[in-house]
Design a protein around this motif. Sequence first.
Motif, PDB file in Angstrom:
ATOM      1  N   CYS A 133      38.635  35.783  35.671  1.00 33.41           N
ATOM      2  CA  CYS A 133      39.264  36.713  36.591  1.00 33.41           C
ATOM      3  C   CYS A 133      38.207  37.702  37.055  1.00 33.41           C
ATOM      4  O   CYS A 133      37.402  38.174  36.256  1.00 33.41           O
ATOM      5  CB  CYS A 133      40.402  37.453  35.893  1.00 33.41           C
ATOM      6  SG  CYS A 133      41.076  38.813  36.860  1.00 33.41           S
ATOM      7  N   CYS A 186      43.702  37.209  38.141  1.00 30.05           N
ATOM      8  CA  CYS A 186      44.803  36.696  37.322  1.00 30.05           C
ATOM      9  C   CYS A 186      46.126  37.380  37.616  1.00 30.05           C
ATOM     10  O   CYS A 186      47.171  36.886  37.213  1.00 30.05           O
ATOM     11  CB  CYS A 186      44.460  36.834  35.841  1.00 30.05           C
ATOM     12  SG  CYS A 186      44.525  38.528  35.229  1.00 30.05           S
ATOM     13  N   CYS A 194      40.089  43.803  34.084  1.00 27.02           N
ATOM     14  CA  CYS A 194      40.972  42.807  33.459  1.00 27.02           C
ATOM     15  C   CYS A 194      41.001  42.979  31.941  1.00 27.02           C
ATOM     16  O   CYS A 194      42.058  42.948  31.318  1.00 27.02           O
ATOM     17  CB  CYS A 194      40.506  41.397  33.833  1.00 27.02           C
ATOM     18  SG  CYS A 194      41.656  40.101  33.354  1.00 27.02           S
TER      19      CYS A 194
END
Length: 120
Positions: A4, A43, A9
């Motif tokens: 990602c 994501c 993240c």
Amino acid sequence: MKYCQGPNCHTYDTKDRKRGPKGNKVNQTRRRSSFYYLQGNACSLNCANDWFEEFGNRAVDYFGRLTEPKKMEEHNSWRKHRRWSWNDNPDTYYSYNVATGEERPISEAQYNDNNYTLNT
Ligand SMILES: [Zn+2]
């Protein structure tokens, strides 16, 4: 498998992000064969938004920031339309100029061709 691209993240605390030996697991950037966001690069919507928050201005400058308004004028105002018919008559297809109201007939093939346009 790819990571990602969301710059934060790894900071979202979820079970699936925890990696490493037992007792020493740390949150890591998600890794998947495919993603749904940011054209397959993030994501989640959060990660996509994080990416744009971090890099959006640079991306807009790199790919071309608008410095004057775009205008819809006669030369770029053609839209394709289909006129549905009934009683076994074939449908007809035409280009309609939103700026001038002019109509010009086109073929079904031209109607279905995503590259065909009267816009110049
Ligand atoms: Zn992410």
